[in-house]
Design a protein around this motif. Structure first.
Motif, PDB file in Angstrom:
ATOM      1  N   GLU A 116       1.378  -4.896  42.455  1.00 20.40           N
ATOM      2  CA  GLU A 116      -0.020  -4.685  42.839  1.00 20.40           C
ATOM      3  C   GLU A 116      -0.215  -3.282  43.407  1.00 20.40           C
ATOM      4  N   GLN A 117       0.755  -2.856  44.214  1.00 18.88           N
ATOM      5  CA  GLN A 117       0.633  -1.533  44.813  1.00 18.88           C
ATOM      6  C   GLN A 117       0.676  -0.436  43.748  1.00 18.88           C
ATOM      7  N   GLU A 121      -2.197   2.253  42.708  1.00 15.35           N
ATOM      8  CA  GLU A 121      -1.971   3.704  42.709  1.00 15.35           C
ATOM      9  C   GLU A 121      -2.316   4.315  41.356  1.00 15.35           C
ATOM     10  N   ARG A 129     -12.806   3.427  39.739  1.00 13.14           N
ATOM     11  CA  ARG A 129     -13.374   2.770  40.918  1.00 13.14           C
ATOM     12  C   ARG A 129     -14.131   1.525  40.528  1.00 13.14           C
ATOM     13  N   ILE A 131     -12.943  -1.183  39.123  1.00  8.79           N
ATOM     14  CA  ILE A 131     -12.233  -2.449  39.288  1.00  8.79           C
ATOM     15  C   ILE A 131     -11.831  -2.582  40.743  1.00  8.79           C
ATOM     16  N   ARG A 132     -12.522  -3.440  41.460  1.00  5.38           N
ATOM     17  CA  ARG A 132     -12.283  -3.525  42.905  1.00  5.38           C
ATOM     18  C   ARG A 132     -11.191  -4.532  43.216  1.00  5.38           C
ATOM     19  N   PRO A 137      -9.130 -12.559  37.405  1.00  2.00           N
ATOM     20  CA  PRO A 137      -8.695 -12.737  36.018  1.00  2.00           C
ATOM     21  C   PRO A 137      -9.439 -11.756  35.113  1.00  2.00           C
ATOM     22  N   ALA A 139     -10.602 -12.236  32.360  1.00  2.00           N
ATOM     23  CA  ALA A 139     -11.743 -12.862  31.697  1.00  2.00           C
ATOM     24  C   ALA A 139     -13.049 -12.533  32.405  1.00  2.00           C
ATOM     25  N   SER A 140     -12.986 -12.258  33.714  1.00  2.76           N
ATOM     26  CA  SER A 140     -14.221 -12.031  34.454  1.00  2.76           C
ATOM     27  C   SER A 140     -14.639 -10.559  34.426  1.00  2.76           C
ATOM     28  N   GLN A 178     -17.868   5.547  31.397  1.00  2.00           N
ATOM     29  CA  GLN A 178     -16.659   5.363  32.213  1.00  2.00           C
ATOM     30  C   GLN A 178     -15.407   5.557  31.367  1.00  2.00           C
TER      31      GLN A 178
ATOM     32  N   ARG B 306     -24.408  14.570  34.894  1.00  2.00           N
ATOM     33  CA  ARG B 306     -23.239  13.853  34.389  1.00  2.00           C
ATOM     34  C   ARG B 306     -23.639  12.921  33.250  1.00  2.00           C
TER      35      ARG B 306
ATOM     36  N   GLU C  11     -11.108   0.924  49.591  1.00  2.00           N
ATOM     37  CA  GLU C  11     -11.241  -0.338  50.305  1.00  2.00           C
ATOM     38  C   GLU C  11     -10.272  -0.383  51.473  1.00  2.00           C
ATOM     39  N   LEU C 224      -1.737  -3.784  51.314  1.00  2.00           N
ATOM     40  CA  LEU C 224      -2.506  -4.429  50.251  1.00  2.00           C
ATOM     41  C   LEU C 224      -3.539  -5.358  50.903  1.00  2.00           C
ATOM     42  N   PHE C 422     -20.245 -16.172  33.640  1.00  2.00           N
ATOM     43  CA  PHE C 422     -19.764 -15.017  34.378  1.00  2.00           C
ATOM     44  C   PHE C 422     -18.704 -14.274  33.570  1.00  2.00           C
ATOM     45  N   GLY C 423     -18.661 -14.549  32.277  1.00  2.00           N
ATOM     46  CA  GLY C 423     -17.767 -13.775  31.418  1.00  2.00           C
ATOM     47  C   GLY C 423     -16.392 -14.382  31.238  1.00  2.00           C
ATOM     48  N   ARG C 424     -16.201 -15.630  31.711  1.00  2.00           N
ATOM     49  CA  ARG C 424     -14.897 -16.245  31.483  1.00  2.00           C
ATOM     50  C   ARG C 424     -14.902 -17.004  30.175  1.00  2.00           C
ATOM     51  N   HIS C 425     -13.696 -17.301  29.697  1.00  2.00           N
ATOM     52  CA  HIS C 425     -13.619 -18.134  28.509  1.00  2.00           C
ATOM     53  C   HIS C 425     -13.068 -19.484  28.863  1.00  2.00           C
TER      54      HIS C 425
END
Lengths: 254, 361, 425
Positions: A116-117, A121, A129, A131-132, A137, A139-140, A178, B306, C11, C224, C422-425
């Protein structure tokens, strides 16, 4: 030169799809490949990616002649093709997808925190930026975010040449922007990018050089800074533009 | 003589070390040794010296997970030197108090509602403006030596903003234009640090540009991009000239709505697409003049430019190719900024820190 | 190094200080969880809600349902189905099915019974042979599906019929072999000593707590995003309380006539199922194999491109499924103290598949957990047990179990549908 193609030709039965194609791509640059439908763009890409074998010509990587006869060969040379939607598992999250097949482990345990780290990075080094939550998943995610994950995977795996075949075709305007910025950033980080697109705006937005294929032949490879939109359009549609472009065997323009 | 020499050298090295830590974050002594090209004992002495005067502290670094003893990290003490940064926009004022090393200690934002920005700045900065070592205001428009020569956005002509701010807050201010500030921001904290001559284009309610050399704001680097004439004898502009970029550019009228225009064009609206294409050509031609005059090696398209650039890169670059000399365009990089909306405020703070560190030398 | 000075988007992970900040962090956490549920990530929620509702309903209509004796009984009744369901989760995650798991358990149980009773060999050999039989069955099924490309539905349907025949042949055309070995009978019939129950409980809580806290500390160290420590501690506390309450209840005297025979302690089968649950959960979520299993279930094409050895993963899933069926067979034989041609037959398979699906596994693949199989197994066992107590006929019991399965599948489908928005399958 990272990748150098010389005299590549490819036939499907009696049809010569590629004929004597030359193209060179260096690290740190985006080379856009443009051409009409049927000009041979996809075939050329598949030859580089190891999906098709070439009938003639040489492929050099770092100046050495290499035979790329399977996708595995291509991957071994650091060539990564980003496929539109085939590359991600919907039921896995962003980190799991990024590391799929190359998971980091501590003993027999997966080291999810380290992954994850590293993922965070990598994404921040690409100034991503959008993807928070790295634990959601795939899929979302939106189409642009999914494409971002697929591209980031190539960076994470230390690929040297990333091939993108119409990466913005299915995206909305904002998402296209993007992805374009991301493509540019890939090259600025020292990767070579081969970028196939129909959209000349997208091409001019990211490309350092523009290679135009016309009926299986390389009409011209131009510096984007020296090129105008109308020249590229002419090269795509007729294979030549002013002094540029193809000449036939006798030196006469077709 | 020799004594003054070493003293001066030591001051320079101190400043270099602070600058390194300020720009690149916490580092080990080994990393500092490598980055500054000084020997290890010098770095140790400098760090100890700076720790004593309160600029730097040494902490135990976070472990990287692998075995081995965690190394000591040197880092800036944010409160040791602070800068007040303010960005003036047409409808609001944004403020941040930034500490050495880049940490934001305070931030605030206030709507103008027709009030004079100077009053708003006085209120929003509160008591902190007085304690900061430097105070910098970023203003959209043409700025020269603390005074705003022209600003389409704020409707100012020839206002000595530095003097007004000094009178209101009782301290000295630096004034830079928004585009220059954003350029400094992108160079120091964004992705443009390799550029030696960076041109930042800012699309707000007016079009301005800022040129920074080696990351430093230049006197005369503030450029009125919107008032470059692209169509002699063309449409009348609010500034009194005819055929200015701002007057000719079709999308300029609905610049705030660029999203809409690009969306319509993306969905195949022919009129929107033509409008965008012509706007891109106009922008490219104006840019050709700026590039020929200043010779930058990188151009960043900020604000709504932009969106415009990414949607109309083909006409912009085509026009640029037709209006500039090959040696000027061959090494020119066209990019979009990475700091987004924050660039100008970050850059204003960094402008202040450049002065702070210069004074240490 | 490019650290933005004004990181409004960098964040900052919610630190977990004491005081009001901590309360807020916990609230945020709860809010996030609720958002997940609303967006279709229902997880174990329906199964847990179902268990509570069923317990309340049966408890009110038949108070004996909630007696400690019946509670212990429930574990025995549900154990075999739970084992098979845990194994089935692995093939369900792939989007495959194993219809033969029930009779595979019968074959394995018969093998054990023959070795134990007819040949008179040691129980360890008998159980080992049963498990080995399961593994071989899995290898054969998996190879047929993966290498020959026959749909798993067909392969395992054929095996379903064939295994029924094999059981008959092993048992000499339907005779009944009784099991007299005490060790084997202990598996489903024995109880731990009281102190053993407490020690096991303490060890489990300590291990769970250590893993949770260790993980939390690692995430904090790497800065994290992490849960507030309060949530971690609350989770450990909740599990601890639940386990302790369970051990306490099961340690009560539950014999109708304690003078003649005393019945106390945690049933051995509970410890066995707990252990299997821990092992398979670990395999699914913390090993590379588990990750690849989900990947193959989600998008085989992507898994291939990522270099996953898809064939091996798929065969392994079938091996685990049949292996767990063998465990289920051993448990069932132990409980009945005999093996007959019906062991693993009739509705065992369907109840197992039902358990997995009720718990949240999806027949479309990519989804499912071992925990879900256990919760689903509990639902199935409770329905059967409760309705039996109410004196309802087998016909009604099947009908209700079917309805619950349909309900669970409906919840799954609806949560998918909701997710899709919400975009899931």
């Amino acid at each position: 030169m990272l990748l150098e193609l010389t005299g590549i030709s490819k036939r499907f039965g009696p049809v010569e799809v590629l004929s004597d194609v030359d193209l060179a791509i260096d690290a740190g640059e985006v080379c856009a490949l443009v051409g009409d439908n049927g000009a041979g763009k996809s075939t050329l890409v598949k030859c580089v990616a190891g999906i098709h074998s070439v009938d003639g010509g040489e492929v050099r990587v770092d100046g050495e002649v290499r035979a790329i006869s399977s996708p595995r060969d291509a991957a071994g040379l650091g060539i990564e093709v980003v496929y539109q939607d085939l590359a991600l598992c919907d039921n896995l999250d962003v980190v799991e997808n990024l590391f799929l097949g190359r998971e980091k482990r501590r003993g027999i345990l997966l080291d999810d925190d380290a992954m994850e780290q590293l993922a965070a990075e990598t994404l921040s080094s690409l100034a991503v930026r959008t993807i928070r939550n790295l634990r959601q998943p795939v899929a979302s995610l939106s189409g642009g975010q999914r494409q971002t994950v697929a591209i980031a995977k190539a960076v994470l795996w230390n690929s040297r040449l990333v091939i993108l075949d119409e990466p913005t075709a299915a995206l909305g305007v904002a998402q296209t922007r993007q992805v374009l910025e991301l493509i540019r950033r890939l090259a600025d980080q020292g990767l070579a990018v081969l970028y196939i697109s129909h959209n000349l705006n997208d091409v001019f937005a990211v490309a350092d050089r523009i290679a135009a294929l016309y009926l299986g032949r390389m009409a011209a490879v131009l510096d984007a800074a020296d090129t105008t939109q109308s020249q590229v359009v002419e090269l795509i549609t007729s294979g030549r533009s002013g002094q540029l472009g193809l000449t036939d065997q006798n030196g006469v323009r077709p | 003589m020799a004594r003054t020499g070493t003293e001066e050298l030591r001051r320079r090295n101190r400043a270099a070390l602070v600058e390194q830590l300020h720009r690149h974050g916490p580092q080990t002594r080994a990393e500092l040794t490598e980055a500054l090209g000084l020997n290890r004992s010098t770095i140790g002495a400098l760090a100890a010296d700076l720790a004593e005067s309160g600029y730097v502290q040494e902490t135990t670094g976070r472990s990287t997970g692998s075995a081995g003893r965690p190394s000591t990290l040197a880092e800036c003490v944010p409160k040791a030197a602070t800068v007040t940064a303010v960005e003036v926009r047409v409808d609001r004022v944004r403020f941040a108090l930034v500490g050495l090393g880049g940490e934001v200690l305070e931030r605030a934002e206030t709507e103008l509602d027709g009030a004079d920005p100077v009053d708003a700045i006085e209120t929003v900065t509160g008591g902190t403006a007085r304690d900061a070592l430097e105070a910098v205001a970023a203003v959209p428009g043409l700025v020269d030596a603390g005074s705003v020569a022209h600003s389409t956005e704020l409707g100012w002509t020839g206002r000595d903003l530095a003097a007004d701010l000094a009178a209101a807050t009782g301290r000295a201010w630096q004034v830079v234009d928004t585009a220059t500030a954003a350029a400094v921001g992108e160079w120091s904290r964004g992705d443009a640090h390799e550029s030696t001559k960076l041109l930042y284009l800012h699309g707000g309610r007016g079009l301005t540009a800022g040129l920074v050399v080696d990351g430093r704001a230049q006197r005369g680097g503030s450029i009125q991009l919107g008032h470059i004439v692209v169509e002699p004898g063309g449409r009348e502009c609010a500034c009194g000239l005819r055929g200015c970029l701002e007057a000719e550019m079709e999308v300029f009228g609905y610049a705030e709505d660029i999203e809409h225009a690009t969306l319509a064009a993306g969905m195949g609206d022919a009129a929107a697409r033509d409008g965008l294409r012509r706007s891109g050509e106009d922008l490219g031609r104006a840019l050709g003049a700026v590039v020929t005059a200043t010779g930058p090696d990188e151009i960043l398209f900020g604000g709504w430019l932009r969106e415009l650039y990414l949607a109309t890169a083909a006409p912009v670059r085509s026009a640029l190719a037709e209006t500039t000399l090959p040696h000027l365009r061959s090494r020119l990089r066209l990019r979009t900024p990475v700091l987004g909306d924050e660039g100008a405020l970050i850059g204003a703070a960094e402008t202040g820190f450049a002065t702070v560190i210069d004074r240490m030398r | 190094m490019t650290t933005p000075v004004l990181p409004q988007d960098a964040e900052t992970p919610p630190a977990a200080p004491a005081g009001p900040g901590a309360t807020r962090a916990v609230l945020d956490h709860a809010k996030n969880y609720w958002a997940e549920v609303r967006s279709g990530e229902v997880g174990a929620l329906p199964a847990v809600a179902g268990i509570i509702a069923l317990c309340v309903f049966f408890g009110l209509s038949k108070p004996v349902f909630l007696s400690v004796g019946n509670l212990a009984n429930l574990f025995g009744q549900g154990a075999a189905v739970a084992c098979i369901a845990m194994g089935l989760v692995f093939v369900l995650i792939l989007g495959e099915i194993d219809l033969s798991a029930g009779f595979a358990s019968g074959v394995c149980a018969s093998v054990m019974a023959v070795i134990l009773t007819d040949w008179g060999l040691h129980w360890s050999l008998a159980i080992g042979a049963a498990l080995a039989t399961g593994v071989v069955i899995g290898l054969v099924l998996g190879t047929l599906v993966v290498k020959l490309g026959i749909p798993s539905f067909v392969v395992t349907l054929a095996a379903f019929l064939a295994f029924q025949g094999i059981v008959l042949m092993i048992l000499d055309e339907g005779s009944n072999i009784s099991i007299n070995d005490e060790t084997v009978k202990t598996i489903a019939g024995g109880n731990l000593e009281r102190w053993q129950g407490w020690v096991l409980c303490a060890l489990t809580i300590a291990a769970f707590g250590a893993i949770q806290v260790q993980r939390w500390r690692r995430r904090v160290a790497r800065s994290l995003v992490h849960e507030p420590i309060a949530v971690v501690l609350a989770r450990i506390g909740a599990l601890g309380a639940l386990l302790a309450a369970g051990v306490f209840l099961l340690n009560l005297e539950r014999s109708a006539n304690p003078q003649i025979i005393s019945l106390t302690g945690v049933p051995v089968v509970v410890a066995i199922i707990g252990g299997l649950f821990a092992v398979w959960t670990f395999v699914l979520h913390r090993t590379r194999f588990g990750r690849h299993l989900y990947a193959v279930g989600g998008n085989p094409e992507a898994a291939v491109r990522a270099g996953v050895n898809v064939d091996r993963v798929r065969i392994a899933a079938f091996v685990i499924c049949s292996g767990m069926a063998a465990v289920g067979g051993v448990v069932a034989a132990s409980r009945a103290a005999s093996v007959d041609p019906n062991t693993g037959g009739s509705n065992v398979l369907l109840l197992s598949v039902g358990a997995a699906v009720i718990g949240g596994a999806s027949l479309f693949g990519g989804k499912g957990t071992v925990r879900a199989a256990l919760l689903g197994g509990a639902v199935v066992a409770i329905i059967n047990n409760g309705m039996g107590l109410m004196g309802l006929s087998a016909g009604v019991r099947f009908g209700v179990t079917g309805a619950v399965l349909l309900l669970a599948a409906g919840v799954d489908a609806m949560s998918r549908g909701r997710g899709k928005l919400f975009g899931r399958h």
